[in-house]
Structure formats: structure tokens, C-alpha cells
Design a protein around this motif. Structure first.
Motif, PDB file in Angstrom:
ATOM      1  N   MET A 261       0.842  -1.199   0.000  1.00 59.79           N
ATOM      2  CA  MET A 261       0.000   0.000   0.000  1.00 59.79           C
ATOM      3  C   MET A 261       0.881   1.255   0.000  1.00 59.79           C
ATOM      4  O   MET A 261       0.589   2.231  -0.699  1.00 59.79           O
ATOM      5  N   MET A 262       1.975   1.228   0.755  1.00 61.17           N
ATOM      6  CA  MET A 262       2.909   2.352   0.781  1.00 61.17           C
ATOM      7  C   MET A 262       3.460   2.607  -0.619  1.00 61.17           C
ATOM      8  O   MET A 262       3.544   3.749  -1.077  1.00 61.17           O
ATOM      9  N   ASN A 263       3.821   1.522  -1.305  1.00 59.93           N
ATOM     10  CA  ASN A 263       4.314   1.613  -2.686  1.00 59.93           C
ATOM     11  C   ASN A 263       3.291   2.332  -3.571  1.00 59.93           C
ATOM     12  O   ASN A 263       3.622   3.283  -4.285  1.00 59.93           O
ATOM     13  N   GLY A 264       2.035   1.904  -3.496  1.00 55.92           N
ATOM     14  CA  GLY A 264       0.994   2.480  -4.340  1.00 55.92           C
ATOM     15  C   GLY A 264       0.716   3.939  -4.031  1.00 55.92           C
ATOM     16  O   GLY A 264       0.514   4.753  -4.935  1.00 55.92           O
ATOM     17  N   LEU A 265       0.715   4.303  -2.749  1.00 57.50           N
ATOM     18  CA  LEU A 265       0.408   5.680  -2.363  1.00 57.50           C
ATOM     19  C   LEU A 265       1.510   6.653  -2.775  1.00 57.50           C
ATOM     20  O   LEU A 265       1.231   7.763  -3.248  1.00 57.50           O
ATOM     21  N   ILE A 266       2.771   6.244  -2.609  1.00 54.67           N
ATOM     22  CA  ILE A 266       3.889   7.115  -3.016  1.00 54.67           C
ATOM     23  C   ILE A 266       3.800   7.392  -4.512  1.00 54.67           C
ATOM     24  O   ILE A 266       3.950   8.530  -4.967  1.00 54.67           O
ATOM     25  N   ILE A 267       3.538   6.344  -5.281  1.00 52.21           N
ATOM     26  CA  ILE A 267       3.445   6.510  -6.739  1.00 52.21           C
ATOM     27  C   ILE A 267       2.254   7.387  -7.109  1.00 52.21           C
ATOM     28  O   ILE A 267       2.353   8.262  -7.968  1.00 52.21           O
ATOM     29  N   PHE A 268       1.146   7.196  -6.426  1.00 53.51           N
ATOM     30  CA  PHE A 268      -0.055   7.989  -6.711  1.00 53.51           C
ATOM     31  C   PHE A 268       0.206   9.482  -6.527  1.00 53.51           C
ATOM     32  O   PHE A 268      -0.217  10.304  -7.342  1.00 53.51           O
ATOM     33  N   PHE A 269       0.914   9.849  -5.464  1.00 54.63           N
ATOM     34  CA  PHE A 269       1.108  11.273  -5.157  1.00 54.63           C
ATOM     35  C   PHE A 269       2.306  11.911  -5.866  1.00 54.63           C
ATOM     36  O   PHE A 269       2.372  13.130  -5.952  1.00 54.63           O
ATOM     37  N   THR A 270       3.239  11.112  -6.373  1.00 52.81           N
ATOM     38  CA  THR A 270       4.458  11.734  -6.925  1.00 52.81           C
ATOM     39  C   THR A 270       4.752  11.407  -8.394  1.00 52.81           C
ATOM     40  O   THR A 270       5.456  12.173  -9.051  1.00 52.81           O
ATOM     41  N   GLU A 271       4.223  10.290  -8.926  1.00 48.45           N
ATOM     42  CA  GLU A 271       4.660   9.879 -10.262  1.00 48.45           C
ATOM     43  C   GLU A 271       4.275  10.869 -11.354  1.00 48.45           C
ATOM     44  O   GLU A 271       5.082  11.175 -12.239  1.00 48.45           O
ATOM     45  N   MET A 272       3.059  11.385 -11.310  1.00 50.49           N
ATOM     46  CA  MET A 272       2.623  12.320 -12.355  1.00 50.49           C
ATOM     47  C   MET A 272       3.494  13.571 -12.367  1.00 50.49           C
ATOM     48  O   MET A 272       3.831  14.104 -13.440  1.00 50.49           O
ATOM     49  N   ALA A 273       3.896  14.039 -11.178  1.00 52.81           N
ATOM     50  CA  ALA A 273       4.765  15.213 -11.089  1.00 52.81           C
ATOM     51  C   ALA A 273       6.135  14.907 -11.699  1.00 52.81           C
ATOM     52  O   ALA A 273       6.713  15.737 -12.419  1.00 52.81           O
ATOM     53  N   VAL A 274       6.657  13.705 -11.425  1.00 56.51           N
ATOM     54  CA  VAL A 274       7.953  13.293 -11.980  1.00 56.51           C
ATOM     55  C   VAL A 274       7.876  13.229 -13.503  1.00 56.51           C
ATOM     56  O   VAL A 274       8.748  13.753 -14.212  1.00 56.51           O
ATOM     57  N   VAL A 275       6.819  12.599 -14.023  1.00 55.71           N
ATOM     58  CA  VAL A 275       6.644  12.472 -15.486  1.00 55.71           C
ATOM     59  C   VAL A 275       6.491  13.845 -16.123  1.00 55.71           C
ATOM     60  O   VAL A 275       7.095  14.137 -17.167  1.00 55.71           O
TER      61      VAL A 275
END
Length: 404
Positions: A261-275
Motif C-alpha cells: 500500500m505504501m508503494n501504491g500511495l507514493i506513486i499515486f502522489f508523486t509519479e505524475m509530477a515526476v513524469v
């Protein structure tokens, strides 16, 4: 300053068509309900009392079926259209997942997993092709990322809920939830999204590129090896690592679910900004994929520290950032290599590299653990990651020569 950062983050979510948002919604529903996969190795080992080798073979059948389904889905998407393939795949696999709970023999599960994954993984290349149809060219990487966010948000909710379902009503409940959510997701899609007709320009492009073959694209095949390796490392999260949690640190299913769940939440909040940042700065995609592979490699070596349970959190952070860098830009690079009219074929082979990774990840991992223990597996996986990093340097040189 904070307002500017928030505004920039929100801007990453603008400019998508209605169809892309609906695809994102059904992907979330489907992935939130995908509770069987993260616990499949535990179900086979602890509930059905299979040996490590038998668990590995069931996972091999899972992966071989996935490869066959990916190839078939890509071919059919080019011939019949992605829309029909998506509807058939999700609806039929939903029914099949419900029926799977009644198969408990080793041979039966090998056949069952192989058959289900042929049907279920026809969906993936079709979905990638649908993104290229419904998203503008300048939005495709972000559209892929948006769908990945839905996948990860679903995975954030799914394993934690799955752990609670197992503790309250056993593994059987997972099969019901998985099957029903597949059917609900595709019903929403079929009601809200209409099939997009191929334009005459697209048909002309198919004729023009009919002589071009994916099998002669050398940089693409080197890239597929890099993708396969990153997949082998990543899939340890769903095959060997949940077992390691229990054996080495005595974690419950719910605690294992919380790490995912930690993996999924970090990606949810930060991946779009990184991309969004990488797209604005026009940073080389292959370089970013290499950074992701490096982080995954480090995460495997971190597991060699087996006396402190906190290392599981640190390892998950490295794996999460590795996934965030490697996967969205891998999708985007694969799509950018495909000539018009051959998108299904390219994305089929691309998704097959991850299916092959699933086969190798589970079988090699389980065999190494069965013979030499967990430590040997982490060392092997880390070393494999270092080899793939060498291939990523080679790929960048080839692409540089192409552009000269």
C-alpha cells in the motif's frame, strides 16, 4: 511557493479526453479488485500446501499464459480493434477467476492459471493501443502515467483489503472479488465509451508500414531485455518477498499488504509530477529507465540485510522510485518505436517481456530459495540488475548513432 507547486501538480492532470478518464476509472476498479495475484504464492504454499517448486511451476504457467495472451491480444487489436478485445478479455476472465477457486490440484491449477492468463492478458496490449487512439500525441506519456496511477492506487487499496479478507473469510473471498470487479469494470467501459473507427489515414499507414518488422528492430530488442530484467526484479514483490516477510520477520498478510500500500500511495502522489517534469525538461527516456533499474537493483542488494525489519521499508522505497522511473517511460518508449498500424504488435511484444519476466522471476526465485536460501536469491537478482544496466548504456549508444 506552495500554491505554485500545487498548481503545477494539478496542471499535469489537465488536457485528457473523457475516454481517457473512463479508462482510468475502470483500470482502478479492476486493479483494486485484483487481490489474488499479490497473495497467490502464499495461497498455494500455505493454504494448498504446495512445495516451493510446485509454486514456481504454477507461476510459470501463469507467466506463459500471460505471454500467449499478450501476443494474441496485440495481433487481434491490429486485426479486430482494441475495443472488442478489451470487452471479451475482462468479461470472460472475470467469470474464470470466480471459477478458479474450485480448482485445488497442482495439475488443475497449472492448466487453470495458463488458460485464465491467456484471456486476461489479451487486455493489456489492447488497453495500450486504446490510449494511443483516445489520447493526443503530446499527452500519451501522461495518459499512460494516469492509467498507471489508477493501477497503483488500486494496488494500494487491494492488498490491504485482500489481507483483511483473508484474515476474516479465507482466500476464497479473493476470487469472488477479483472476478466481480473485472465484470463491473468492463460493463462501465462498454456503456460509457464507444468504439473509435480507424481513419482512412490510419489505414493508409498500415499499408505503408506493412513491410516493416518488429523483429529487425535491434534497439527495441535490447530495450526489451532491460524491461524484462526490471520486471524480474519488480515481480519479486509478488512472488518471493511476501513469503520472505513471513519466514524471516513473521509479518502478517495485513502487514505485507501495508508495505504494498505504501508503494501504491507514493506513486499515486508523486509519479505524475515526476513524469511532467521529465516531459517539460525533455530528459532522455532511456536514461530515466536506467535510473529506475539502478534503484531496483539497489533494493535487491538491501535485502541482504536480514536482521532488521525496517530494511523492508527502505527496500520498498528504492523499489517504488525504481518503478516510478522505469515503467511509465518504458511504455512511452515502446509506443514511440511502433510504426502506425503496428502499435498492437509492438505493445504485444512489449507486454510479453513482462510476462516472461513473471515466469523467470517466480521460477528462478523459488528454485534458488529452495536450494540455497533467500540470501542467494537477493544476490542473484541484484547482479542481474547490474548486467541490465550495462545493456542500458549500450542501448543509449545505439540510439545516439541512429539520431546522428
Amino acid at each position: 511557493m506552495l500554491q505554485l507547486a500545487f498548481s503545477r501538480y494539478i496542471n499535469n492532470f489537465k488536457g485528457f479526453s473523457r475516454e481517457i478518464w473512463i479508462l482510468t476509472l475502470i483500470t482502478f476498479i479492476n486493479r483494486a479488485g485484483t487481490m489474488v495475484l499479490p497473495f497467490l504464492s502464499k495461497y498455494l504454499k500455505e493454504d494448498l500446501h504446495f512445495s516451493y517448486s510446485q509454486v514456481g511451476w504454477v507461476m510459470v504457467c501463469f507467466g506463459v499464459g500471460s505471454m500467449a495472451g499478450s501476443w494474441l491480444g496485440g495481433k487481434l487489436s491490429d486485426k479486430l480493434g482494441f475495443y472488442r478485445v478489451m470487452i471479451f478479455s475482462l468479461f470472460t476472465s472475470g467469470i474464470a477467476f470466480v471459477l478458479l477457486q474450485y480448482i485445488t490440484s497442482f495439475v488443475g491449477l497449472c492448466i487453470g492459471m495458463f488458460s485464465i492468463m491467456i484471456i486476461a492478458d489479451m487486455f493489456r496490449p489492447a488497453m495500450f493501443v486504446s490510449l494511443s487512439a483516445y489520447a493526443k500525441p503530446e499527452n500519451r506519456t501522461r495518459a499512460l502515467t494516469l492509467v498507471r496511477l489508477a493501477i497503483n492506487l488500486g494496488f494500494a487499496a487491494g492488498p490491504a483489503m485482500g489481507g483483511l479478507i483473508i484474515m476474516s473469510s479465507g482466500y476464497k473471498g479473493l476470487f469472488w472479488v477479483d472476478g466481480i470487479t473485472c465484470i463491473v469494470a468492463i460493463l462501465i467501459f462498454s456503456l460509457l465509451v464507444k468504439e473509435k473507427e480507424k481513419t482512412s489515414e490510419h489505414k493508409d499507414a498500415i499499408i505503408e508500414t506493412s513491410n516493416k518488422s518488429v523483429f529487425t528492430d535491434t534497439p527495441f530488442w535490447i530495450f526489451l531485455f532491460i524491461c524484462m530484467t526490471s520486471g524480474i526484479l519488480f515481480f519479486q514483490l509478488f512472488t518471493t518477498i511476501p513469503l520472505y516477510h513471513k519466514v524471516q520477520f513473521n509479518l502478517t498478510e495485513f502487514q505485507s499488504g501495508l508495505l504494498l500500500m505504501m508503494n501504491g500511495l507514493i506513486i499515486f502522489f508523486t509519479e505524475m509530477a515526476v513524469v511532467g517534469y521529465v516531459e517539460r525538461k525533455q530528459i532522455d527516456k532511456v536514461r530515466i529507465v536506467g535510473f529506475g533499474l539502478f534503484a531496483m537493483t539497489v533494493s535487491m542488494f538491501l535485502l541482504l540485510i536480514n536482521t532488521w525489519s525496517g530494511i523492508l521499508v527502505v527496500m520498498m522505497l528504492f523499489m517504488t522510485f525504481g518503478e516510478m522511473f522505469a515503467f511509465p517511460f518504458s511504455n512511452s518508449f515502446a509506443m514511440s518505436r511502433a510504426p502506425k498500424g503496428h502499435e498492437g504488435r509492438y505493445m504485444a511484444i512489449f507486454t510479453m517481456s513482462y510476462s516472461l519476466a513473471h515466469i523467470l522471476s517466480s521460477k528462478i526465485g523459488m528454485e534458488i530459495i529452495g536450494r540455497w536460501g533467500y540470501q542467494a536469491n537477493w544476490f542473484f537478482m541484484g547482479t542481474l540488475g547490474l548486467i541490465a544496466l550495462g545493456f542500458s548504456i549500450w542501448l543509449r549508444k545505439l540510439l545516439s548513432q541512429e539520431n546522428d
